[in-house]
Design a protein around this motif. Structure first.
Motif, PDB file in Angstrom:
ATOM      1  N   LYS A 158       0.809  -1.219   0.000  1.00 24.88           N
ATOM      2  CA  LYS A 158       0.000   0.000   0.000  1.00 24.88           C
ATOM      3  C   LYS A 158       0.847   1.276   0.000  1.00 24.88           C
ATOM      4  CE  LYS A 158      -4.003  -2.071   2.302  1.00 24.88           C
ATOM      5  NZ  LYS A 158      -4.966  -1.959   3.417  1.00 24.88           N
ATOM      6  N   GLY A 159       1.923   1.277  -0.762  1.00 20.45           N
ATOM      7  CA  GLY A 159       2.753   2.464  -0.883  1.00 20.45           C
ATOM      8  C   GLY A 159       3.640   2.733   0.312  1.00 20.45           C
ATOM      9  N   SER A 160       3.764   1.773   1.203  1.00 24.82           N
ATOM     10  CA  SER A 160       4.581   1.952   2.400  1.00 24.82           C
ATOM     11  C   SER A 160       6.014   1.484   2.150  1.00 24.82           C
ATOM     12  CB  SER A 160       3.986   1.153   3.565  1.00 24.82           C
ATOM     13  OG  SER A 160       4.084  -0.246   3.313  1.00 24.82           O
ATOM     14  N   LEU A 161       6.878   1.710   3.135  1.00 21.46           N
ATOM     15  CA  LEU A 161       8.219   1.152   3.144  1.00 21.46           C
ATOM     16  C   LEU A 161       8.212  -0.109   3.989  1.00 21.46           C
ATOM     17  CD1 LEU A 161      10.120   4.524   3.548  1.00 21.46           C
ATOM     18  CD2 LEU A 161      10.229   3.014   1.549  1.00 21.46           C
ATOM     19  N   LYS A 162       9.191  -0.945   3.829  1.00 22.42           N
ATOM     20  CA  LYS A 162       9.171  -2.262   4.459  1.00 22.42           C
ATOM     21  C   LYS A 162       9.435  -2.195   5.964  1.00 22.42           C
ATOM     22  CE  LYS A 162      11.067  -6.933   3.974  1.00 22.42           C
ATOM     23  NZ  LYS A 162      12.019  -7.785   3.217  1.00 22.42           N
ATOM     24  N   ALA A 163       8.648  -2.955   6.731  1.00 21.00           N
ATOM     25  CA  ALA A 163       8.845  -3.130   8.169  1.00 21.00           C
ATOM     26  C   ALA A 163       8.985  -4.623   8.444  1.00 21.00           C
ATOM     27  CB  ALA A 163       7.680  -2.551   8.959  1.00 21.00           C
ATOM     28  N   HIS A 164       9.745  -4.958   9.494  1.00 29.66           N
ATOM     29  CA  HIS A 164       9.990  -6.374   9.795  1.00 29.66           C
ATOM     30  C   HIS A 164       9.978  -6.583  11.303  1.00 29.66           C
ATOM     31  CE1 HIS A 164      11.626 -10.421   9.640  1.00 29.66           C
ATOM     32  NE2 HIS A 164      12.591 -10.042  10.465  1.00 29.66           N
ATOM     33  N   LEU A 165       9.147  -7.524  11.774  1.00 32.47           N
ATOM     34  CA  LEU A 165       9.076  -7.865  13.195  1.00 32.47           C
ATOM     35  C   LEU A 165      10.081  -8.984  13.480  1.00 32.47           C
ATOM     36  CD1 LEU A 165       7.610  -7.552  15.962  1.00 32.47           C
ATOM     37  CD2 LEU A 165       6.009  -9.312  15.190  1.00 32.47           C
ATOM     38  N   ALA A 166      10.958  -8.767  14.463  1.00 36.24           N
ATOM     39  CA  ALA A 166      11.959  -9.774  14.808  1.00 36.24           C
ATOM     40  C   ALA A 166      11.278 -11.057  15.278  1.00 36.24           C
ATOM     41  CB  ALA A 166      12.892  -9.246  15.891  1.00 36.24           C
ATOM     42  N   PRO A 167      11.787 -12.230  14.887  1.00 37.17           N
ATOM     43  CA  PRO A 167      11.121 -13.509  15.196  1.00 37.17           C
ATOM     44  C   PRO A 167      11.071 -13.869  16.673  1.00 37.17           C
ATOM     45  CG  PRO A 167      13.283 -13.857  14.191  1.00 37.17           C
ATOM     46  CD  PRO A 167      12.979 -12.404  14.041  1.00 37.17           C
ATOM     47  N   ALA A 168      11.884 -13.237  17.521  1.00 37.26           N
ATOM     48  CA  ALA A 168      11.894 -13.590  18.944  1.00 37.26           C
ATOM     49  C   ALA A 168      10.742 -12.970  19.726  1.00 37.26           C
ATOM     50  CB  ALA A 168      13.224 -13.178  19.576  1.00 37.26           C
ATOM     51  N   CYS A 169       9.903 -12.171  19.073  1.00 38.24           N
ATOM     52  CA  CYS A 169       8.815 -11.485  19.762  1.00 38.24           C
ATOM     53  C   CYS A 169       7.821 -12.481  20.358  1.00 38.24           C
ATOM     54  CB  CYS A 169       8.090 -10.559  18.787  1.00 38.24           C
ATOM     55  SG  CYS A 169       6.712  -9.670  19.520  1.00 38.24           S
ATOM     56  N   ARG A 170       7.360 -12.201  21.605  1.00 41.52           N
ATOM     57  CA  ARG A 170       6.388 -13.067  22.269  1.00 41.52           C
ATOM     58  C   ARG A 170       5.112 -12.334  22.657  1.00 41.52           C
ATOM     59  NH1 ARG A 170      10.100 -16.861  26.324  1.00 41.52           N
ATOM     60  NH2 ARG A 170      11.419 -17.759  24.691  1.00 41.52           N
ATOM     61  N   ASP A 171       4.973 -11.083  22.239  1.00 41.12           N
ATOM     62  CA  ASP A 171       3.754 -10.320  22.516  1.00 41.12           C
ATOM     63  C   ASP A 171       2.694 -10.741  21.504  1.00 41.12           C
ATOM     64  OD1 ASP A 171       1.807  -8.044  22.128  1.00 41.12           O
ATOM     65  OD2 ASP A 171       2.943  -7.251  23.822  1.00 41.12           O
ATOM     66  N   GLN A 172       1.655 -11.436  21.978  1.00 41.74           N
ATOM     67  CA  GLN A 172       0.675 -12.043  21.075  1.00 41.74           C
ATOM     68  C   GLN A 172      -0.020 -11.022  20.189  1.00 41.74           C
ATOM     69  OE1 GLN A 172       0.642 -15.248  20.799  1.00 41.74           O
ATOM     70  NE2 GLN A 172      -0.920 -15.315  19.209  1.00 41.74           N
TER      71      GLN A 172
END
Length: 273
Positions: free
Chosen positions: A207-221
């Motif tokens: 949608k015209g945004s720039l790329k974001a990436h969530l680190a795989p170690a995240c545990r916040d559901q």
């Protein structure tokens, strides 16, 4: 998307106006089968029957938000057919006041499954992680009273906030290059979730945004379900795009962090590392 049990209980202790009368009204409403409004913070929340339906959909079921308290909220009762018609309700165990006009349907661990805010005609509206819009319509409520009480409470709080807080100049909006990098994900402004989101200022997202990436170690559901894949600055706000296409908006704070719009659910902020 993105209230701990402790915070909710604290909010109820601090924000509940006329606690004794309010709880008595809830009990009376449950016993008589009619929902009695209880003013909590800036919102009017009601125990009693509500009709749940998908926006523009034909399926509908009746959910009873009961007044008997559980560890971190209040009991929810519904027929088995509700859970068949709306599978998302299989995870719902309690309901709670979320503050700032919100009503939460939560799982047994006190995590939001659906977050509802004020809608039209006395109804509340909420969006699932998949982007589906749900409506909670009060049954047998005096809707004019519900809306008037909520409006007066909001006006009182807003007037008090303006009188108590002088105008604070807005922080200068950073450039895209300054925005790029890693961000810690916080709850309640300072509680580190251990999660990290990286903003790229060159690769493109949806949608015209720039790329974001969530680190795989995240545990916040909540953050895992949202799964941010895009970011952009739009109208002076940070807009995050979820993997399934829906968005959430954050506002720049004086300390340089970004705080999620309070009308969009559970508190969340991003602070650059």
């Amino acid at each position: 998307m993105f209230h701990s049990s402790t915070r909710r209980l604290a909010l109820r202790r601090i924000g509940l106006r006329g606690a004794v009368l309010g709880l008595a009204g809830l009990a009376a409403g449950f016993g008589s089968g009619s929902a009695q409004a209880t003013e909590i913070g800036t919102a009017t929340q009601s125990a009693g029957p509500w009709d749940l339906k998908l926006d523009n959909g034909s399926r509908q079921c009746r959910v009873n938000l009961r007044s008997d308290a559980k560890a971190s909220g209040y009991a929810v009762a519904m027929p088995v057919g509700c859970r068949r018609a709306f599978p998302i309700l299989n995870a719902v165990a309690i309901w709670a006041d979320g503050g700032e006009g919100q009503l939460l349907l939560e799982n047994g661990a006190g995590e939001p499954v659906l977050t509802f805010g004020p809608g039209e005609g006395g109804a509340l509206t909420g969006t699932s992680p998949e982007g589906e819009i749900y409506r909670l319509q009060p049954v047998g409520h005096n809707q004019a009273t519900v809306l008037n009480v909520a409006a007066k409470a909001d006006a009182t709080v807003q007037a008090g906030a303006k009188a108590a807080k002088p105008a604070v100049p807005k922080a200068a909006l950073p450039s895209l290059a300054e925005m790029a990098g890693r961000y810690a994900v916080l709850r309640e402004k300072t509680k580190d979730t251990g999660c990290m989101v990286t903003f790229d200022d060159k690769a493109h997202g949806p949608k015209g945004s720039l790329k974001a990436h969530l680190a795989p170690a995240c545990r916040d559901q909540g953050i895992i379900i949202f799964d941010p894949v895009g970011w952009q600055l739009q109208g002076g706000r940070l807009v995050l795009t979820a993997r399934k296409g829906h968005t959430t908006k954050l506002d720049l704070q004086q300390d340089g962090s970004w705080m999620k719009d309070a009308t969009e659910g559970k508190s969340l902020s991003l602070k650059k590392m």
